[in-house]
Design a protein around this motif. Structure first.
Motif, PDB file in Angstrom:
ATOM      1  N   LEU A 110     -35.534 -43.007  14.803  1.00  0.00           N
ATOM      2  CA  LEU A 110     -35.077 -41.618  14.913  1.00  0.00           C
ATOM      3  C   LEU A 110     -33.601 -41.548  15.315  1.00  0.00           C
ATOM      4  CD1 LEU A 110     -38.158 -39.963  16.691  1.00  0.00           C
ATOM      5  CD2 LEU A 110     -37.470 -39.720  14.305  1.00  0.00           C
ATOM      6  N   PHE A 111     -33.207 -42.352  16.275  1.00  0.00           N
ATOM      7  CA  PHE A 111     -31.823 -42.347  16.745  1.00  0.00           C
ATOM      8  C   PHE A 111     -30.873 -42.832  15.649  1.00  0.00           C
ATOM      9  CE2 PHE A 111     -28.321 -44.452  19.153  1.00  0.00           C
ATOM     10  CZ  PHE A 111     -27.798 -43.309  19.735  1.00  0.00           C
ATOM     11  N   SER A 112     -31.246 -43.895  14.960  1.00  0.00           N
ATOM     12  CA  SER A 112     -30.377 -44.455  13.923  1.00  0.00           C
ATOM     13  C   SER A 112     -30.263 -43.520  12.724  1.00  0.00           C
ATOM     14  CB  SER A 112     -30.913 -45.822  13.476  1.00  0.00           C
ATOM     15  OG  SER A 112     -30.874 -46.755  14.533  1.00  0.00           O
ATOM     16  N   VAL A 113     -31.375 -42.916  12.323  1.00  0.00           N
ATOM     17  CA  VAL A 113     -31.321 -41.982  11.192  1.00  0.00           C
ATOM     18  C   VAL A 113     -30.466 -40.776  11.541  1.00  0.00           C
ATOM     19  CG1 VAL A 113     -32.709 -40.411   9.775  1.00  0.00           C
ATOM     20  CG2 VAL A 113     -33.501 -42.738  10.188  1.00  0.00           C
ATOM     21  N   ALA A 114     -30.596 -40.265  12.767  1.00  0.00           N
ATOM     22  CA  ALA A 114     -29.781 -39.122  13.179  1.00  0.00           C
ATOM     23  C   ALA A 114     -28.300 -39.471  13.155  1.00  0.00           C
ATOM     24  CB  ALA A 114     -30.200 -38.662  14.579  1.00  0.00           C
ATOM     25  N   LEU A 115     -27.924 -40.622  13.702  1.00  0.00           N
ATOM     26  CA  LEU A 115     -26.524 -41.030  13.688  1.00  0.00           C
ATOM     27  C   LEU A 115     -26.014 -41.229  12.262  1.00  0.00           C
ATOM     28  CD1 LEU A 115     -26.160 -43.630  16.601  1.00  0.00           C
ATOM     29  CD2 LEU A 115     -25.368 -41.268  16.545  1.00  0.00           C
ATOM     30  N   SER A 116     -26.819 -41.864  11.437  1.00  0.00           N
ATOM     31  CA  SER A 116     -26.387 -42.148  10.063  1.00  0.00           C
ATOM     32  C   SER A 116     -26.222 -40.866   9.256  1.00  0.00           C
ATOM     33  CB  SER A 116     -27.393 -43.078   9.382  1.00  0.00           C
ATOM     34  OG  SER A 116     -27.490 -44.312  10.064  1.00  0.00           O
ATOM     35  N   VAL A 117     -27.149 -39.921   9.424  1.00  0.00           N
ATOM     36  CA  VAL A 117     -27.060 -38.659   8.684  1.00  0.00           C
ATOM     37  C   VAL A 117     -25.827 -37.876   9.126  1.00  0.00           C
ATOM     38  CG1 VAL A 117     -28.157 -36.408   8.388  1.00  0.00           C
ATOM     39  CG2 VAL A 117     -29.506 -38.494   8.141  1.00  0.00           C
ATOM     40  N   LEU A 118     -25.602 -37.781  10.428  1.00  0.00           N
ATOM     41  CA  LEU A 118     -24.428 -37.048  10.918  1.00  0.00           C
ATOM     42  C   LEU A 118     -23.130 -37.704  10.444  1.00  0.00           C
ATOM     43  CD1 LEU A 118     -25.578 -36.234  14.562  1.00  0.00           C
ATOM     44  CD2 LEU A 118     -25.396 -34.639  12.640  1.00  0.00           C
ATOM     45  N   GLY A 119     -23.071 -39.031  10.553  1.00  0.00           N
ATOM     46  CA  GLY A 119     -21.866 -39.714  10.122  1.00  0.00           C
ATOM     47  C   GLY A 119     -21.636 -39.613   8.614  1.00  0.00           C
ATOM     48  N   ALA A 120     -22.707 -39.764   7.850  1.00  0.00           N
ATOM     49  CA  ALA A 120     -22.570 -39.694   6.395  1.00  0.00           C
ATOM     50  C   ALA A 120     -22.195 -38.291   5.940  1.00  0.00           C
ATOM     51  CB  ALA A 120     -23.871 -40.139   5.735  1.00  0.00           C
ATOM     52  N   TYR A 121     -22.745 -37.269   6.573  1.00  0.00           N
ATOM     53  CA  TYR A 121     -22.417 -35.899   6.173  1.00  0.00           C
ATOM     54  C   TYR A 121     -20.968 -35.571   6.476  1.00  0.00           C
ATOM     55  CZ  TYR A 121     -22.472 -30.824   5.894  1.00  0.00           C
ATOM     56  OH  TYR A 121     -22.183 -29.528   5.576  1.00  0.00           O
ATOM     57  N   SER A 122     -20.494 -36.005   7.630  1.00  0.00           N
ATOM     58  CA  SER A 122     -19.087 -35.742   7.960  1.00  0.00           C
ATOM     59  C   SER A 122     -18.150 -36.503   7.022  1.00  0.00           C
ATOM     60  CB  SER A 122     -18.804 -36.127   9.413  1.00  0.00           C
ATOM     61  OG  SER A 122     -18.974 -37.522   9.603  1.00  0.00           O
ATOM     62  N   LEU A 123     -18.515 -37.721   6.643  1.00  0.00           N
ATOM     63  CA  LEU A 123     -17.671 -38.492   5.735  1.00  0.00           C
ATOM     64  C   LEU A 123     -17.757 -37.999   4.296  1.00  0.00           C
ATOM     65  CD1 LEU A 123     -18.318 -42.126   7.046  1.00  0.00           C
ATOM     66  CD2 LEU A 123     -16.294 -40.703   7.412  1.00  0.00           C
ATOM     67  N   SER A 124     -18.793 -37.252   3.978  1.00  0.00           N
ATOM     68  CA  SER A 124     -18.910 -36.705   2.619  1.00  0.00           C
ATOM     69  C   SER A 124     -18.096 -35.429   2.435  1.00  0.00           C
ATOM     70  CB  SER A 124     -20.380 -36.423   2.289  1.00  0.00           C
ATOM     71  OG  SER A 124     -20.898 -35.385   3.111  1.00  0.00           O
ATOM     72  N   ARG A 125     -17.574 -34.857   3.532  1.00  0.00           N
ATOM     73  CA  ARG A 125     -16.730 -33.665   3.467  1.00  0.00           C
ATOM     74  C   ARG A 125     -15.267 -34.089   3.564  1.00  0.00           C
ATOM     75  NH1 ARG A 125     -19.677 -30.937   0.838  1.00  0.00           N
ATOM     76  NH2 ARG A 125     -20.761 -32.917   0.617  1.00  0.00           N
ATOM     77  N   PRO A 126     -14.481 -33.951   2.508  1.00  0.00           N
ATOM     78  CA  PRO A 126     -13.085 -34.443   2.525  1.00  0.00           C
ATOM     79  C   PRO A 126     -12.238 -33.858   3.641  1.00  0.00           C
ATOM     80  CG  PRO A 126     -13.771 -33.903   0.280  1.00  0.00           C
ATOM     81  CD  PRO A 126     -14.853 -33.385   1.202  1.00  0.00           C
ATOM     82  N   GLY A 127     -12.497 -32.648   4.073  1.00  0.00           N
ATOM     83  CA  GLY A 127     -11.655 -32.029   5.088  1.00  0.00           C
ATOM     84  C   GLY A 127     -12.135 -32.217   6.502  1.00  0.00           C
ATOM     85  N   SER A 128     -13.070 -33.140   6.739  1.00  0.00           N
ATOM     86  CA  SER A 128     -13.599 -33.332   8.084  1.00  0.00           C
ATOM     87  C   SER A 128     -12.565 -33.987   8.993  1.00  0.00           C
ATOM     88  CB  SER A 128     -14.869 -34.187   8.035  1.00  0.00           C
ATOM     89  OG  SER A 128     -14.593 -35.442   7.459  1.00  0.00           O
ATOM     90  N   PHE A 129     -12.811 -33.938  10.293  1.00  0.00           N
ATOM     91  CA  PHE A 129     -11.885 -34.445  11.302  1.00  0.00           C
ATOM     92  C   PHE A 129     -11.777 -35.970  11.186  1.00  0.00           C
ATOM     93  CE2 PHE A 129     -11.146 -35.981  15.705  1.00  0.00           C
ATOM     94  CZ  PHE A 129      -9.878 -35.442  15.882  1.00  0.00           C
ATOM     95  N   LEU A 130     -10.529 -36.461  11.091  1.00  0.00           N
ATOM     96  CA  LEU A 130     -10.258 -37.893  10.966  1.00  0.00           C
ATOM     97  C   LEU A 130     -11.062 -38.516   9.824  1.00  0.00           C
ATOM     98  CD1 LEU A 130     -10.170 -38.993  14.727  1.00  0.00           C
ATOM     99  CD2 LEU A 130      -8.229 -38.548  13.218  1.00  0.00           C
ATOM    100  N   HIS A 131     -11.073 -37.850   8.696  1.00  0.00           N
ATOM    101  CA  HIS A 131     -11.919 -38.295   7.587  1.00  0.00           C
ATOM    102  C   HIS A 131     -11.518 -39.688   7.092  1.00  0.00           C
ATOM    103  CE1 HIS A 131     -14.272 -38.067   3.888  1.00  0.00           C
ATOM    104  NE2 HIS A 131     -13.181 -38.443   3.234  1.00  0.00           N
ATOM    105  N   LYS A 132     -10.253 -39.877   6.763  1.00  0.00           N
ATOM    106  CA  LYS A 132      -9.824 -41.151   6.197  1.00  0.00           C
ATOM    107  C   LYS A 132      -9.915 -42.316   7.185  1.00  0.00           C
ATOM    108  CE  LYS A 132      -6.859 -39.283   2.543  1.00  0.00           C
ATOM    109  NZ  LYS A 132      -5.484 -39.263   1.952  1.00  0.00           N
ATOM    110  N   PRO A 133      -9.456 -42.154   8.442  1.00  0.00           N
ATOM    111  CA  PRO A 133      -9.603 -43.277   9.385  1.00  0.00           C
ATOM    112  C   PRO A 133     -11.059 -43.650   9.640  1.00  0.00           C
ATOM    113  CG  PRO A 133      -7.975 -41.721  10.183  1.00  0.00           C
ATOM    114  CD  PRO A 133      -8.631 -41.071   9.019  1.00  0.00           C
ATOM    115  N   MET A 134     -11.942 -42.639   9.758  1.00  0.00           N
ATOM    116  CA  MET A 134     -13.353 -42.939   9.992  1.00  0.00           C
ATOM    117  C   MET A 134     -13.978 -43.624   8.777  1.00  0.00           C
ATOM    118  SD  MET A 134     -14.023 -42.117  13.056  1.00  0.00           S
ATOM    119  CE  MET A 134     -15.809 -42.220  12.964  1.00  0.00           C
TER     120      MET A 134
END
Length: 317
Positions: A110-134
């Motif tokens: 549960l913890f890993s899926v939650a982290l992965s989903v949040l991280g993947a969703y933020s990285l899938s949005r080009p205008g997210s905070f610190l998108h390229k460095p992350m």
């Protein structure tokens, strides 16, 4: 010429050559020899997978006389005995290890899926905070991985030594799973998400109400990857867990089956049932079956999502 006749253009003139029914060559049914060859290959692979499980299961259900007569793994059944399973479940060490592995697998997944989903969703949005460095940091994890000694020192300095957190946090997120989820999220039409934003939905609500329902397949596959990883993990427990009462089942399996260590106290419980003491090999195979059984039971319910969830998402991404 009637309208039902099929026109087969010459090769190189007007497109690929069509079959008798107007289908492309790869859409035509295979020849008899090809189908027999595919069936033979599948049968051999199936036999290679099923035969070891058959031998392990049969050995775990055999008594000492049958195992001694076979001189190893039992291939021909001669009665069924559950003494090996009674012995491992009457032992508090194995029972506690099963509970530890179950708890770590559930909470860790549960913890890993939650982290992965949040991280993947933020990285899938080009205008997210610190998108390229992350995104660069995640991709860098495919090339560089921290060594055992720095990881051990970090876990020890954070006070996680000999705690269940050391079995979850060091392997809480996988760069591969994040990239797969990101590729799938990027295939969701942006117009759908923009319409939700116009209606006043925030990012978390969009993720929960729109993105996740459309991504059940890939999320289920990623959850299976994490669950199998946590259930079979033994290396972190060997490094960070000194108390044998906190050992997961995978470490018990390694110590007893691979290293041929003896089970701790509690193995005398079988005598109270009036059964003969089962052979050591039968106990080993019983522990193997207990460790393998959860994955065998869960996989059939998730395997139908593999092509739709991971392969399609990775190719399109």
């Amino acid at each position: 010429m009637s309208t039902t006749d099929t026109v087969i253009p010459a090769p190189g003139r007007g497109g690929p050559r069509r079959g008798k029914r107007g289908r492309a060559p790869w859409e035509e049914p295979g020849s008899l020899a090809g189908r027999l060859g595919k069936g033979g290959v599948i049968a051999v692979v199936l036999l290679l997978v099923i035969f070891p499980l058959y031998a392990i299961l049969l050995t775990s259900l055999s008594d000492s006389r049958t195992v001694n007569a076979a001189g190893g793994l039992v291939l021909v059944p001669d009665g069924i005995s559950f003494d090996a399973y009674r012995q491992i479940f009457s032992d508090t060490v194995v029972s506690r290890a099963i509970m530890v592995s179950t708890g770590v697998t559930l909470f860790g997944t549960l913890f890993s899926v939650a982290l992965s989903v949040l991280g993947a969703y933020s990285l899938s949005r080009p205008g997210s905070f610190l998108h390229k460095p992350m995104l660069f940091s995640v991709l860098l994890m495919f090339v560089f991985f921290p060594g055992i000694i720095p990881t051990y020192l970090l876990v020890s300095s954070l006070g996680m030594k000999d705690t269940y957190l050391s079995l979850i946090l060091p392997s809480a997120i996988s760069a591969f799973n994040v990239v797969v989820l990101r590729a799938f999220f990027m295939n969701i039409p942006r117009e759908l998400l923009d319409s939700a934003r116009i209606d006043g939905a925030g990012e978390f609500r969009i993720l929960w109400r729109i993105v996740l329902p459309l991504s059940k397949a890939v999320t289920a596959v990623v959850a299976l990857f994490y669950a199998v990883g946590y259930w079979n993990a033994w290396f972190n427990a060997m490094l960070y867990i000194d108390d044998s009462a906190k050992w997961p089942l995978a470490l018990i399996l390694r110590e007893y089956v691979v290293n041929a260590a003896s089970l701790p106290a509690g193995t005398a419980g079988v005598a109270g049932y009036g059964h003969s003491v089962p052979p050591t090999l039968a106990i080993k195979m019983a522990i193997v079956m207990v460790a393998v059984l959860p994955a065998l039971l869960i996989y059939p319910f998730v395997q139908r999502h593999f092509t739709k969830g991971v392969i399609i998402g990775a190719i399109k991404g």
